[in-house]
Design an enzyme around this catalytic site. Structure first.
Site, short mmCIF file in Angstrom:
data_model
loop_
_atom_site.label_atom_id
_atom_site.label_comp_id
_atom_site.label_asym_id
_atom_site.label_seq_id
_atom_site.Cartn_x
_atom_site.Cartn_y
_atom_site.Cartn_z
N ALA A 77 10.38 -16.36 8.66
CA ALA A 77 9.62 -17.41 9.34
C ALA A 77 10.33 -18.74 9.15
O ALA A 77 9.80 -19.67 8.52
CB ALA A 77 8.20 -17.46 8.81
N HIS A 80 -25.45 -37.26 5.76
CA HIS A 80 -25.35 -36.68 4.41
C HIS A 80 -26.21 -35.42 4.36
O HIS A 80 -27.32 -35.41 4.88
CB HIS A 80 -25.84 -37.67 3.37
CG HIS A 80 -25.88 -37.11 1.98
ND1 HIS A 80 -24.75 -36.99 1.20
CD2 HIS A 80 -26.91 -36.59 1.25
CE1 HIS A 80 -25.08 -36.44 0.04
NE2 HIS A 80 -26.40 -36.19 0.04
N LYS A 108 -5.15 -16.43 14.45
CA LYS A 108 -6.42 -16.96 13.98
C LYS A 108 -7.51 -15.89 13.99
O LYS A 108 -8.45 -15.93 13.18
CB LYS A 108 -6.85 -18.17 14.81
CG LYS A 108 -6.16 -19.48 14.42
CD LYS A 108 -4.66 -19.34 14.30
CE LYS A 108 -3.92 -20.60 13.98
NZ LYS A 108 -2.46 -20.38 13.91
N GLU A 156 6.76 -15.50 35.75
CA GLU A 156 6.55 -15.10 34.35
C GLU A 156 7.22 -13.76 34.11
O GLU A 156 6.96 -12.79 34.80
CB GLU A 156 5.06 -15.01 34.05
CG GLU A 156 4.74 -14.48 32.66
CD GLU A 156 5.39 -15.26 31.54
OE1 GLU A 156 6.26 -14.68 30.85
OE2 GLU A 156 5.05 -16.46 31.37
N GLU A 205 4.10 -11.29 29.22
CA GLU A 205 2.65 -11.28 29.37
C GLU A 205 2.15 -12.68 29.72
O GLU A 205 2.71 -13.69 29.28
CB GLU A 205 1.98 -10.81 28.07
CG GLU A 205 2.33 -9.39 27.66
CD GLU A 205 1.63 -8.35 28.51
OE1 GLU A 205 0.84 -8.73 29.40
OE2 GLU A 205 1.86 -7.15 28.27
#
Length: 458
Positions: free
Chosen positions: A260, A436, A49, A32, A35
Site C-alpha cells: 500500500a 451537551h 467502509k 468506460e 465496472e
C-alpha cells in the site's frame, strides 16, 4: 460519430458530469473500460467502509465488558463479510447504471478502452468519435514499487486483499498511509496478526507528530505491530510464507503481504501523446486551475490530475467544471481546503494547513490542542482516545487548519470546513450554543483554548 462532449471514465466526477450535461441538452458519450462507478464504488470507499463496519462491530463486541456487558467469544465469518461487501458494491453499480439510463437518449454509454487517435478524437471498441469537448476522469490504480523480489512473490494490493475469503494468519503491510492503516486495523479486528512497515517516522506522515502518535498508540494497544522509519529492502518467499527484509537487517515474516505504497495514474494506454496532452514526470495529466489540459478543448478531473485523491474532491471537480463548460462560472479548483478522513477507529480527520506546513511556509498562526478525553461525551461512552488541534490566523481569526483524532472525527471536522468555506471568524464557534453532551462540544472547547477566546482572559 460527432458528440458535443466525450467523457472518459465513470468515476465520481465522470458520471454526474455526463448526466448533467446530457440533461442540459448536450449529446454526450461516456466511455468506460471497467465496472461502472470508478474506484470509490468498486475498490475504494464502498467496499472498504462496508468491511470496516464489520471490523468495528467485532471490536465493540469483544470489548463490551468495559461498559459492563459480557458477551461470548466473537468470531468473524470472513466469507459472509465479503459476500455482504460484494452485494453492496453490486447495488451501487446498479444505481450508477440506473442514473445513466435516466439521462435519456442524449447520453450514450460505450464499454471499452478509450484511446486518443488525435486531438479530441477518441477510439472506443473499434469506433472512432469526435467532440468539441473531451473530459478525462480515468482515475488511478495501485502502484507497484521497485522492491527487490516483489515480482517473484504473491502479493496483494487494496483491490485483491478485499477478495480474500480466508483470514491471513499474519498480514504484513508495506505502507502506513490511509490504505495501510484502515485495512491493517480492519484485518487485526477480524483476528489476523498485523504488522505495518513504513519508511517514515510516523503513520500518515503528512500529519503533525502528535496527531499521528495518537493513532499509533491505539494501534499498538490493539496489538498491531509498527515498524517505522523502516525502509523495505527485499521481499522473498511463497504463498503463506513471506519474508520482508528491512533496512538494518531486520526481517518480518508473515503469511500475506499487502503493498500500500501509493497509486499511479491510468494514463498509460490512453494515447495522451496523440491527443496532445502533457503529463508530469509521474504520469499525471497536467491541468490548470480550470481543469484545462495542454490540448484545446480537453479537460481532466479527479485522481488523474495529481491532486488529493479523494472521492469528494472528484465530485467537487465535476460541479466546478460543469459551470465552466456551460459558461456560467470561471471559479477554479484552487483555494479549496481539501478535507479528509482516515476511517480508522478512532477516525483521523483534517482540513487546511498542518502546523508543520504553516511553519515551512512562514505563515503566522496561533495553535491550540486538547485531548479527546476532555470531552464529557467521550468519557461517558468510553471513547477517549485522540486529540483535537486547531490553527488560527492571528489577524483575521480565521481557521487555517484543524485536525482531529477521535470518535466521529470525520463528522466533527465539517464544523471547521464550513467555517473556512465561509471565511468566518472562529469566534462564531465560541459564541454558538453547542448541545451537551456531544462530541461537537470538543470542537468549541479546543477553539476556546486559544488565549483570545479563553474565558480566563475575559
Amino acid at each position: 460519430m460527432k458528440f458535443d462532449v466525450i467523457v472518459v471514465g465513470s468515476g465520481q466526477a465522470g458520471v454526474p458530469l455526463a448526466t448533467r450535461l446530457a440533461r442540459a441538452g448536450k449529446q454526450v458519450l461516456l466511455a468506460e473500460r471497467g465496472e461502472l462507478g470508478g474506484t470509490c464504488v468498486n475498490s475504494g470507499c464502498t467496499p472498504t467502509k462496508t468491511m470496516i463496519a464489520t471490523a468495528c462491530a467485532a471490536h465493540v463486541a469483544r470489548t463490551a465488558a468495559r461498559l459492563g456487558v459480557r458477551a461470548g467469544p466473537v468470531e468473524v465469518d470472513l466469507p459472509a463479510v465479503v459476500d455482504r461487501k460484494d452485494a453492496i458494491v453490486g447495488k451501487w453499480r446498479e444505481m450508477v447504471e440506473k442514473r445513466l439510463r435516466k439521462a435519456g437518449d442524449k447520453l450514450t454509454l460505450l464499454r471499452g478502452q478509450a484511446r486518443f487517435t488525435g486531438e479530441r478524437r477518441i477510439e472506443v471498441a473499434g469506433q472512432t468519435h469526435t467532440a468539441d469537448v473531451v473530459v478525462l476522469d480515468v482515475g488511478a490504480r495501485p502502484v507497484t514499487p521497485p522492491l527487490d523480489g516483489l515480482t517473484s512473490v504473491p502479493w496483494l494490493d487494496y483491490e485483491t486483499v478485499l477478495q480474500l475469503r480466508e483470514l491471513p494468519s499474519h498480514l504484513l503491510i508495506l505502507g502506513g498511509g490511509y490504505i495501510g492503516c484502515e485495512l491493517g486495523q480492519m484485518f487485526r479486528r477480524f483476528g489476523a496478526q498485523v504488522t505495518i512497515a513504513d519508511v517514515g517516522p510516523h503513520l500518515l506522515s503528512r500529519e503533525d507528530p502528535e496527531i499521528s502518535s495518537a493513532l499509533e498508540g491505539v494501534f499498538r494497544d490493539e496489538g498491531i505491530g509498527l515498524e517505522l522509519s523502516a525502509a523495505a529492502e527485499r521481499v522473498s518467499g511463497q504463498a503463506g510464507r513471506i519474508a520482508l527484509r528491512l533496512a538494518g537487517g531486520k526481517e518480518l515474516r508473515g503469511s500475506h503481504l499487502l503493498v500500500a505504497t501509493g497509486r499511479r495514474p491510468n494514463t498509460d494506454g490512453l494515447g495522451c501523446d496523440k491527443g496532445g496532452i502533457a503529463l508530469d514526470p509521474k504520469g499525471f495529466i497536467v491541468a490548470d486551475d480550470e481543469y484545462r489540459t495542454s490540448a484545446s478543448g480537453t479537460y481532466a478531473v479527479g485522481d488523474v490530475i495529481g491532486q488529493p485523491q479523494f472521492t469528494h474532491t472528484a465530485w467537487d471537480d465535476h460541479r466546478i467544471l460543469f459551470e465552466i463548460l456551460l459558461g456560467r462560472s470561471s471559479r477554479g479548483r484552487s483555494g479549496r481546503a481539501y478535507p479528509y478522513t482516515a476511517f480508522t477507529d478512532p477516525q483521523l480527520a483534517g482540513v487546511g494547513l498542518t502546523e508543520r506546513e504553516a511553519k515551512k511556509r512562514g505563515i503566522a498562526y496561533e495553535v491550540a490542542t486538547m485531548p479527546f478525553a476532555s470531552i464529557a461525551r467521550a468519557i461517558e461512552v468510553d471513547e477517549t482516545a485522540g486529540i483535537l488541534k486547531v490553527l488560527l490566523d492571528p489577524k483575521t481569526e480565521r481557521v487555517l487548519g484543524a485536525a482531529i483524532v477521535g470518535a466521529e472525527a470525520g463528522e466533527l471536522i465539517h464544523v471547521f470546513v464550513a467555517l473556512m468555506q465561509a471565511g468566518a471568524s472562529a469566534r462564531a464557534i465560541v459564541d454558538a450554543e453547542f448541545v451537551h453532551p456531544t462530541f461537537a462540544e470538543g470542537v468549541q472547547s479546543v477553539v476556546m483554548k486559544l488565549n483570545r477566546f479563553s474565558l480566563e482572559q475575559r
